[in-house]
Write a protein that holds these residues in place. Structure first.
Motif, PDB file in Angstrom:
ATOM      1  N   UNK A  20       0.830  -1.198   0.000  1.00  0.00           N
ATOM      2  CA  UNK A  20       0.000   0.000   0.000  1.00  0.00           C
ATOM      3  C   UNK A  20       0.869   1.255   0.000  1.00  0.00           C
ATOM      4  N   UNK A  21       0.377   2.353  -0.578  1.00  0.00           N
ATOM      5  CA  UNK A  21       1.054   3.643  -0.396  1.00  0.00           C
ATOM      6  C   UNK A  21       1.024   4.037   1.079  1.00  0.00           C
ATOM      7  N   UNK A  22       1.979   4.834   1.497  1.00  0.00           N
ATOM      8  CA  UNK A  22       2.025   5.281   2.888  1.00  0.00           C
ATOM      9  C   UNK A  22       0.720   5.952   3.299  1.00  0.00           C
ATOM     10  N   UNK A  23       0.118   6.697   2.374  1.00  0.00           N
ATOM     11  CA  UNK A  23      -1.111   7.426   2.692  1.00  0.00           C
ATOM     12  C   UNK A  23      -2.257   6.490   3.072  1.00  0.00           C
ATOM     13  N   UNK A  24      -2.188   5.226   2.705  1.00  0.00           N
ATOM     14  CA  UNK A  24      -3.251   4.284   3.029  1.00  0.00           C
ATOM     15  C   UNK A  24      -2.969   3.492   4.307  1.00  0.00           C
ATOM     16  N   UNK A  25      -2.021   3.960   5.103  1.00  0.00           N
ATOM     17  CA  UNK A  25      -1.692   3.260   6.351  1.00  0.00           C
ATOM     18  C   UNK A  25      -2.890   3.086   7.281  1.00  0.00           C
ATOM     19  N   UNK A  26      -3.754   4.107   7.468  1.00  0.00           N
ATOM     20  CA  UNK A  26      -4.906   3.875   8.344  1.00  0.00           C
ATOM     21  C   UNK A  26      -5.769   2.702   7.905  1.00  0.00           C
ATOM     22  N   UNK A  27      -5.976   2.562   6.599  1.00  0.00           N
ATOM     23  CA  UNK A  27      -6.711   1.403   6.077  1.00  0.00           C
ATOM     24  C   UNK A  27      -5.934   0.116   6.356  1.00  0.00           C
ATOM     25  N   UNK A  28      -4.612   0.182   6.199  1.00  0.00           N
ATOM     26  CA  UNK A  28      -3.783  -0.991   6.469  1.00  0.00           C
ATOM     27  C   UNK A  28      -3.890  -1.456   7.908  1.00  0.00           C
ATOM     28  N   UNK A  29      -3.843  -0.515   8.837  1.00  0.00           N
ATOM     29  CA  UNK A  29      -3.982  -0.883  10.250  1.00  0.00           C
ATOM     30  C   UNK A  29      -5.335  -1.543  10.506  1.00  0.00           C
ATOM     31  N   UNK A  30      -6.372  -1.025   9.880  1.00  0.00           N
ATOM     32  CA  UNK A  30      -7.711  -1.568  10.102  1.00  0.00           C
ATOM     33  C   UNK A  30      -7.818  -3.011   9.617  1.00  0.00           C
ATOM     34  N   UNK A  31      -7.370  -3.272   8.396  1.00  0.00           N
ATOM     35  CA  UNK A  31      -7.523  -4.630   7.869  1.00  0.00           C
ATOM     36  C   UNK A  31      -6.572  -5.611   8.542  1.00  0.00           C
ATOM     37  N   UNK A  32      -5.420  -5.114   8.994  1.00  0.00           N
ATOM     38  CA  UNK A  32      -4.477  -5.990   9.700  1.00  0.00           C
ATOM     39  C   UNK A  32      -5.049  -6.375  11.065  1.00  0.00           C
ATOM     40  N   UNK A  33      -5.572  -5.392  11.782  1.00  0.00           N
ATOM     41  CA  UNK A  33      -6.133  -5.684  13.100  1.00  0.00           C
ATOM     42  C   UNK A  33      -7.326  -6.626  13.001  1.00  0.00           C
TER      43      UNK A  33
END
Length: 401
Positions: free
Chosen positions: A371-384
């Motif tokens: 993912x682009x860095x800007x999509x980190x909040x989405x990344x945290x959500x799907x990882x959690x």
């Protein structure tokens, strides 16, 4: 620059923050080309570390290119292998920050460095002594800005930065920063003899590297325990036998699979947020809610009980405070040995590089999302929430969203 900043429980934001600057002559500034979200980051995201502040930059798995070096490099008065570092070098950055000259660094115990945590007094209140400073991992371990960002300052760069040979892609070496050496050290801590059976609780990224490391170190069988189908499948693809703890009683299954003895060694690759079942799980959550227990040690209890007599308990899973109802009677009377600790990353870099260059392992196998860095909040959500078959996320600063 852009950076992923903690803003509270279950909330991270990508913000514009000041660029890092050289503070100490042994510092370096690294332009980050790849970074990752670690399972340990979820402990911060979930609000279980009391020493986070809004605006703290997260991330401790990162690599990139040197763009600035402190004056010690120019004057030639640095003391370690970093003497040949230069602007433009591609480097990985161990998540443990180590000075290279204290009692512990001199004994290859890099994650116990005595000089890199300026907030050691905070850690001492909870742990008795402080580990080393860590990137992006709360003020308890130094308050250092992390690497989920476009740039990062690296203290003691002459000790920490590890140059990457030409011909290796970021994704082949990015996980040298943490999860590959963490899984390898966890397997090494099992004291594996040829043909041993190793049981591993937790098939997240560290567990996946532990499975493959156990086989590289001579294990005959690895039994992997989890409940998430895609994680169990990845473990199976790595050669492990798998158990879904929601479908089977793990302790009884391990006895049956080992002729009643139990595994030669066991590993808790889950740590402080283990998902307990039934009354035990309810007990831990209730105790944690009223602060009579800080961590949920369900896996640790199971592992101690399951291990064969005279065996070894390896604990790479992160714990931060206090736990309850540990079966010390079983631990003592079975003559078990426990080995644990933050990873001594520097100890393993050369040997793991050899493993990759020799074709023993391609660490990129664990990546499921880029993912682009800007999509980190989405990344945290799907990882959690374990959505979209997410096991490991790599973030790419500068990549278009």
């Amino acid at each position: 620059m852009k950076a992923v900043c903690w803003q509270g429980t279950n909330k991270v934001e990508v913000e514009t923050v000041p660029d890092p600057k050289i503070i100490n002559p042994r510092d370096a500034i690294v332009k980050i080309t790849s970074t990752a979200i670690c399972g340990s980051d979820l402990h911060l995201y979930n609000g279980y570390n009391p020493a986070m502040k809004p605006g703290d930059i997260l991330g401790h798995e990162f690599m990139g290119e040197i763009v600035e070096l402190g004056s010690a490099f120019k004057n030639g008065n640095i003391h370690n292998k970093g003497k040949d570092l230069a602007i433009g070098d591609r480097v990985v950055v161990p998540f443990t920050i180590s000075c290279g000259s204290c009692f512990f660094c001199n004994r290859d115990l890099w994650s116990l460095c005595d000089n890199s945590n300026p907030n050691a007094w905070m850690a001492e209140k909870m742990m008795g002594h402080s580990p080393s400073g860590l990137f992006g991992y709360s003020h308890l371990t130094g308050g250092y800005a992390g690497g989920q960002a476009e740039y990062a300052r690296v203290p003691f760069a002459d000790v920490g930065l590890f140059k990457i040979p030409d011909g290796l892609a970021d994704e082949q070496v990015l996980f040298f920063t943490d999860i590959f050496p963490t899984g390898y050290m966890a397997a090494e801590n099992c004291d594996i003899e040829p043909g041993d059976t190793v049981a591993i609780w937790g098939c997240g990224p560290v567990g996946q590297f532990a499975i493959r490391s156990a086989f590289m170190l001579g294990a005959g069988r690895v039994i992997a325990i989890d409940r998430v189908p895609e994680r169990l499948q990845m473990a199976k693809d790595g050669g492990a036998e798998i158990l879904n703890y929601e479908e089977i009683e793990v302790g009884e299954a391990l006895k049956e699979m080992t002729g009643g003895m139990g595994p030669d060694s066991v590993m808790d690759a889950v740590g402080m947020e283990a998902h307990g079942m039934g009354l035990e799980g309810f007990y831990d959550k209730a105790m944690q809610a009223v602060r009579l227990e800080t961590d949920r040690p369900n896996v640790l209890r199971q592992a101690i009980v399951a291990c064969r007599k005279g065996g070894t308990v390896s604990v790479p899973g992160v714990y931060t405070g206090f736990v309850d109802k540990i079966p010390m009677g079983a631990f003592m009377n079975k003559g078990l040995t426990m080995k644990t600790g933050q990873t001594h990353v520097h100890r393993y870099l050369e040997r793991l590089l050899d493993r990759v260059q020799n074709g023993d392992i391609d660490p990129s196998f664990v990546i499921t999302h880029r993912l682009p860095l800007e999509q980190a909040p989405h990344g945290y959500e799907i990882f959690k929430d374990k959505k979209d078959n997410c096991i490991k996320i790599v973030l790419k600063p500068g990549q278009a969203a």
